[in-house]
Design a protein around this motif. Structure first.
Motif, short mmCIF file in Angstrom:
data_model
loop_
_atom_site.label_atom_id
_atom_site.label_comp_id
_atom_site.label_asym_id
_atom_site.label_seq_id
_atom_site.Cartn_x
_atom_site.Cartn_y
_atom_site.Cartn_z
N VAL A 24 -47.61 -60.05 -11.48
CA VAL A 24 -47.11 -59.33 -10.30
C VAL A 24 -48.25 -59.26 -9.30
O VAL A 24 -49.28 -58.67 -9.59
N PRO A 25 -48.10 -59.87 -8.12
CA PRO A 25 -49.18 -59.89 -7.13
C PRO A 25 -49.28 -58.57 -6.37
O PRO A 25 -48.65 -58.37 -5.34
N LEU A 74 -41.92 -49.60 -4.27
CA LEU A 74 -43.17 -49.62 -3.52
C LEU A 74 -43.31 -48.28 -2.80
O LEU A 74 -42.43 -47.88 -2.05
N LEU A 75 -44.43 -47.60 -3.04
CA LEU A 75 -44.64 -46.28 -2.45
C LEU A 75 -45.92 -46.25 -1.64
O LEU A 75 -46.87 -46.99 -1.93
N GLN A 92 -36.75 -58.64 0.89
CA GLN A 92 -37.25 -59.96 0.48
C GLN A 92 -38.59 -59.76 -0.20
O GLN A 92 -39.53 -59.24 0.42
N LYS A 93 -38.70 -60.15 -1.47
CA LYS A 93 -39.92 -59.92 -2.24
C LYS A 93 -40.23 -61.14 -3.10
O LYS A 93 -39.35 -61.93 -3.43
N TYR A 94 -41.50 -61.20 -3.52
CA TYR A 94 -41.89 -62.15 -4.54
C TYR A 94 -41.03 -61.87 -5.78
O TYR A 94 -40.76 -60.70 -6.10
#
Length: 93
Positions: free
Chosen positions: A72-73, A24-25, A14-16
């Protein structure tokens, strides 16, 4: 801009919306010689990095500029993979 080493990844289903499809790293910040500095952080990959690679990052407002086509936040973005760093010795007088 600073350097770091990829030590893990974050899986989030679940992401913006503008984070969909972005990797994501977890990055361990390092100095120019590769020595660990500070605490690990989560960064968005823009260049296709992998586990253990040495990278350079931008943070704060600059991280969002890596995705200029959309908002992109994020707090940090990986913007390059380091092949090597050539440190020049300071001149002795």
């Amino acid at each position: 801009m600073y350097t770091g080493r990829i030590i893990g990844r974050v899986v989030a289903t679940q992401k913006y919306p503008t984070l969909e499809g972005k990797k994501l790293l977890i990055v361990q910040p390092t100095d120019a010689s590769g020595k660990d500095l500070g605490d690990p952080l989560v960064a968005v990959d823009t260049v296709g990095t992998g586990a253990g690679e040495w990278v350079y990052l931008v943070d704060s407002k600059d991280a969002g500029f890596a995705f200029d086509e959309e908002f992109v936040p994020i707090d940090a973005a990986i913007v390059g993979i380091i092949d090597y760093i050539d440190l020049t010795e300071p001149e002795v007088k």
